[in-house]
Design a protein around this motif. Structure first.
Motif, short mmCIF file in Angstrom:
data_model
loop_
_atom_site.label_atom_id
_atom_site.label_comp_id
_atom_site.label_asym_id
_atom_site.label_seq_id
_atom_site.Cartn_x
_atom_site.Cartn_y
_atom_site.Cartn_z
N LYS A 208 0.83 -1.20 0.00
CA LYS A 208 0.00 0.00 0.00
C LYS A 208 0.87 1.25 0.00
CE LYS A 208 -4.01 0.30 0.75
NZ LYS A 208 -4.89 -0.03 1.88
N GLN A 209 1.97 1.23 0.73
CA GLN A 209 2.88 2.37 0.74
C GLN A 209 3.50 2.57 -0.64
OE1 GLN A 209 6.02 2.13 3.63
NE2 GLN A 209 6.86 4.14 3.12
N TYR A 210 3.87 1.47 -1.28
CA TYR A 210 4.46 1.54 -2.62
C TYR A 210 3.48 2.12 -3.63
CZ TYR A 210 6.03 -0.03 -7.21
OH TYR A 210 6.37 -0.08 -8.53
N THR A 211 2.23 1.66 -3.60
CA THR A 211 1.26 2.16 -4.58
C THR A 211 0.97 3.64 -4.37
OG1 THR A 211 -0.57 1.38 -3.18
CG2 THR A 211 0.18 -0.08 -4.96
N ALA A 212 0.96 4.10 -3.10
CA ALA A 212 0.76 5.53 -2.84
C ALA A 212 1.90 6.34 -3.44
CB ALA A 212 0.65 5.77 -1.34
N GLU A 213 3.12 5.84 -3.28
CA GLU A 213 4.27 6.54 -3.85
C GLU A 213 4.27 6.45 -5.37
OE1 GLU A 213 7.47 4.56 -1.90
OE2 GLU A 213 7.16 5.60 0.02
N MET A 214 3.85 5.32 -5.91
CA MET A 214 3.79 5.13 -7.35
C MET A 214 2.78 6.10 -7.99
SD MET A 214 3.08 1.59 -9.45
CE MET A 214 1.36 1.51 -8.95
N ASP A 215 1.72 6.39 -7.24
CA ASP A 215 0.70 7.33 -7.71
C ASP A 215 1.13 8.78 -7.57
OD1 ASP A 215 -1.00 5.28 -8.36
OD2 ASP A 215 -2.15 5.38 -6.50
N GLY A 216 2.37 9.00 -7.12
CA GLY A 216 2.84 10.36 -6.91
C GLY A 216 2.15 11.03 -5.75
N ALA A 217 1.84 10.25 -4.71
CA ALA A 217 1.14 10.78 -3.54
C ALA A 217 -0.10 11.57 -3.97
CB ALA A 217 2.08 11.64 -2.69
N TRP A 218 -0.88 10.97 -4.87
CA TRP A 218 -2.04 11.60 -5.50
C TRP A 218 -2.98 12.22 -4.47
CZ3 TRP A 218 -4.21 12.51 -10.34
CH2 TRP A 218 -5.60 12.72 -10.36
N LEU A 219 -3.36 11.47 -3.46
CA LEU A 219 -4.34 11.95 -2.49
C LEU A 219 -3.79 13.07 -1.62
CD1 LEU A 219 -5.86 8.50 -1.46
CD2 LEU A 219 -6.82 10.20 -3.05
N ALA A 220 -2.54 12.91 -1.18
CA ALA A 220 -1.92 13.95 -0.35
C ALA A 220 -1.73 15.23 -1.13
CB ALA A 220 -0.58 13.45 0.19
N ALA A 221 -1.38 15.12 -2.41
CA ALA A 221 -1.12 16.31 -3.23
C ALA A 221 -2.40 17.11 -3.47
CB ALA A 221 -0.50 15.90 -4.55
N ARG A 222 -3.55 16.42 -3.52
CA ARG A 222 -4.81 17.10 -3.80
C ARG A 222 -5.56 17.52 -2.55
NH1 ARG A 222 -2.60 14.67 -7.41
NH2 ARG A 222 -2.89 15.13 -9.63
N ARG A 223 -5.06 17.15 -1.43
CA ARG A 223 -5.72 17.45 -0.16
C ARG A 223 -5.90 18.95 0.09
NH1 ARG A 223 -3.89 18.21 5.13
NH2 ARG A 223 -5.16 17.26 6.79
N PRO A 224 -4.85 19.79 -0.03
CA PRO A 224 -5.04 21.22 0.29
C PRO A 224 -6.11 21.89 -0.56
CG PRO A 224 -2.71 20.70 0.18
CD PRO A 224 -3.44 19.50 -0.35
N ALA A 225 -6.11 21.64 -1.88
CA ALA A 225 -7.10 22.26 -2.75
C ALA A 225 -8.51 21.76 -2.43
CB ALA A 225 -6.77 21.98 -4.21
N ALA A 226 -8.65 20.46 -2.15
CA ALA A 226 -9.96 19.89 -1.84
C ALA A 226 -10.53 20.51 -0.56
CB ALA A 226 -9.86 18.38 -1.70
N LEU A 227 -9.70 20.62 0.46
CA LEU A 227 -10.17 21.19 1.73
C LEU A 227 -10.53 22.66 1.57
CD1 LEU A 227 -7.67 19.59 4.29
CD2 LEU A 227 -9.93 18.78 3.59
N ALA A 228 -9.70 23.41 0.85
CA ALA A 228 -9.96 24.84 0.65
C ALA A 228 -11.27 25.05 -0.11
CB ALA A 228 -8.79 25.49 -0.09
N ALA A 229 -11.49 24.25 -1.16
CA ALA A 229 -12.72 24.38 -1.95
C ALA A 229 -13.94 24.05 -1.11
CB ALA A 229 -12.65 23.46 -3.16
#
Length: 256
Positions: A208-229
């Motif tokens: 699971k850690q590998y797939t998160a890194e493979m996805d370019g930390a997709w969820l973490a990267a989009r978190r600030p914009a999602a919360l702000a919106a």
């Protein structure tokens, strides 16, 4: 971990499987501050290696999985409507050191789709339906979309958002939102658990850690914009007035 019965869910561990069940079907299993707090506590225990949990199963009632945010709490200006704890809860389901499985019967709407999209595997019965109703109230599913796009792709998530129409179980299977469909979800789940129980927890955690890194930390990267919106939308007085009117009069914003 002993069996737990909270205000909004139950948690039971057996043979390395933790089954979390929403317990407010009369209220649509809506997402309240209490639900987020109780599920967060349960998942934190599952993350503890001492728990022995390698599979987390999330399920609702026969006719409803989860219908999304608690509009009554929003209408009453409840203080605990910040989206951050819920986004973090979904990210824990998506990236935690266990296999997360959503078992869907009946309706999943708005934030309920967020729970579904966050899970590794989604099993459903033909009664299951999936919808994003937010635009009907002047909103959009800012926090759901990173998880949904990650699972089904941008265009399918785009269409679900714009049409606000329910997607049936068979269509959801074709779209990739559902992974397996059967007339009865419980035997379907048991068949999957036969193999899932055999997966070593450390191997699942590393994968699971590998797939998160493979996805370019997709969820973490989009978190600030999602919360702000999300915060910006719910701060809009017109949006809150429309929600308040719907709760009190059962009328959509455009209705006289």
């Amino acid at each position: 971990m002993p069996d737990i019965r909270g205000e909004t869910l139950t948690a039971r561990i057996d043979g390395g499987v933790c089954r979390l069940c929403f317990t407010r079907p009369e209220a649509g299993n809506t997402i309240t501050a209490a639900l987020v707090t109780e599920m967060d506590a349960a998942l934190r225990r599952c993350e503890d290696p001492a728990s022995g949990v390698s599979v987390v199963v999330l399920e609702g009632a026969p006719d409803v999985f989860c219908t999304g945010g608690d509009f009554e709490g929003i209408a009453d200006d409840a203080p605990s409507n910040d989206p951050e704890p819920l986004y973090d809860l979904w990210q824990r389901l998506a990236e935690g050191p266990f296999v997360s499985v959503a078992v869907v019967r009946g309706r999943a709407n708005a934030g309920g789709v967020g729970f579904v999209a966050a899970c590794d595997l989604v099993l459903a019965e033909p009664s299951a339906s999936f919808s994003l109703s937010e635009l009907l109230f002047g909103l959009y599913p800012a926090c759901v979309l990173p998880f949904l796009v990650r699972r089904v792709g941008r265009q399918t998530a785009h269409v679900m958002t714009l049409t606000t129409q329910p997607m049936g179980a068979a269509e959801a299977l074709r779209a990739g939102l559902v992974d397996a469909l059967d007339e009865a979800a419980e035997p379907l789940l048991r068949r999957h658990l036969v193999r899932l129980r055999r997966l070593a927890r450390p191997a699942v955690a590393r994968y699971k850690q590998y797939t998160a890194e493979m996805d370019g930390a997709w969820l973490a990267a989009r978190r600030p914009a999602a919360l702000a919106a999300n915060r910006e939308m719910f701060a809009d007085p017109a949006v809150r007035a429309g929600i308040r009117r719907y709760v009190r009069e059962m009328k959509f914003p455009w209705e006289d």
